[in-house]
Design an enzyme around this catalytic site. Structure first.
Site, PDB file in Angstrom:
ATOM      1  N   SER A 106      -7.104  18.128  -3.721  1.00  0.00           N
ATOM      2  CA  SER A 106      -8.616  18.099  -3.490  1.00  0.00           C
ATOM      3  C   SER A 106      -9.167  18.980  -2.533  1.00  0.00           C
ATOM      4  O   SER A 106      -9.026  20.153  -2.818  1.00  0.00           O
ATOM      5  CB  SER A 106      -9.185  16.516  -3.227  1.00  0.00           C
ATOM      6  OG  SER A 106     -10.522  16.302  -3.503  1.00  0.00           O
ATOM      7  N   ASP A 156     -11.125  14.069 -14.891  1.00  0.00           N
ATOM      8  CA  ASP A 156     -11.353  13.944 -13.663  1.00  0.00           C
ATOM      9  C   ASP A 156     -12.923  13.841 -13.725  1.00  0.00           C
ATOM     10  O   ASP A 156     -13.233  14.914 -13.988  1.00  0.00           O
ATOM     11  CB  ASP A 156     -10.944  15.175 -12.869  1.00  0.00           C
ATOM     12  CG  ASP A 156     -11.100  15.333 -11.281  1.00  0.00           C
ATOM     13  OD1 ASP A 156     -11.950  14.801 -10.951  1.00  0.00           O
ATOM     14  OD2 ASP A 156     -10.404  16.138 -10.742  1.00  0.00           O
ATOM     15  N   HIS A 187      -9.244  11.906 -10.820  1.00  0.00           N
ATOM     16  CA  HIS A 187      -9.068  12.364  -9.618  1.00  0.00           C
ATOM     17  C   HIS A 187      -7.918  12.302  -8.821  1.00  0.00           C
ATOM     18  O   HIS A 187      -7.272  13.122  -7.854  1.00  0.00           O
ATOM     19  CB  HIS A 187     -10.272  12.518  -8.916  1.00  0.00           C
ATOM     20  CG  HIS A 187     -10.375  13.740  -7.970  1.00  0.00           C
ATOM     21  ND1 HIS A 187     -10.781  15.147  -8.196  1.00  0.00           N
ATOM     22  CD2 HIS A 187     -10.315  13.606  -6.432  1.00  0.00           C
ATOM     23  CE1 HIS A 187     -10.687  15.734  -6.979  1.00  0.00           C
ATOM     24  NE2 HIS A 187     -10.778  14.905  -5.885  1.00  0.00           N
TER      25      HIS A 187
END
Length: 208
Positions: A106, A156, A187
């Site tokens: 991320s 996501d 995610h």
């Protein structure tokens, strides 16, 4: 052991000199301990260098500022990528390491992508988990065949599929050997991510 020198709070675990070291870059709200188990699993024996993001967002560590969800402060991205590249250079000298392979999730994947584009000499390659384009106006880098794995999530809610595809195209245009897969996940990380990273590491990770 966690230490605060070299400009970043970080953890360092020594490893086998024959295995490429990993630079572990956590996601928003993580810290220097978050990705250590993942690093140990996907690359047994690798030295692990894991800094804590120096930017706080509502008390949560990050590697650079964002203006809103998915909207990044471009000037801060550039500054923080330079700072992190400097930290990696200092850590390499301190701990006697070759250029590491980044493993980022991320926000950590995004700062790794920024370093690939802005400071390509810093990394030997990267595993980018749920990354986005960090900068829309980065000048073309010379990644000279460096291996990059990108894993996106089909469900996501944070990273648009188009954005991830654009990052893959940017890195490919810069000369990287990019493998981009979209997994049946959101995610967060899944067992499919672990399996994908392990297989890629065994096949593509550059030797030390």
């Amino acid at each position: 052991m966690t230490t605060t020198d070299l400009g970043f709070v970080h953890r360092f675990e020594p490893g086998d000199a024959s295995v490429r070291p990993l630079l572990l870059l956590h996601g928003t709200g993580g810290d220097e301990a978050d990705l250590l188990p993942l690093g140990r699993r996907v690359s047994p024996g690798a030295a692990l260098l894991s800094p804590r993001g120096p930017v706080l967002e509502n008390g949560m560590p990050r590697f650079f500022r964002r203006l809103s969800e998915g909207v990044f402060d471009a000037d801060d991205v550039r500054r923080r990528a330079a700072d992190l590249a400097g930290f990696v250079a200092a850590a390499r000298a301190r701990y006697g390491l070759p250029a590491p392979l980044a493993l980022g999730f991320s926000n950590g994947a995004n700062i790794a992508a920024a370093m690939l584009l802005l400071h390509p000499e810093t990394l030997a390659g990267a595993v980018l988990l749920r990354p986005m384009v960090p900068l829309s106006d980065a000048a073309p880098a010379d990644l000279a065949g460096r291996p990059v794995l990108m894993l996106s999530g089909a469900a996501d809610p944070i990273v648009p599929a188009e954005n991830a595809a654009r990052l893959a195209a940017l890195l490919t245009a810069a000369g990287a050997r990019v493998e981009h897969a979209t997994l049946p996940a959101g995610h967060g990380l899944s067992q499919a991510d672990l399996a994908g990273v392990e297989a890629w590491m065994a096949r593509e990770a550059p030797p030390a």
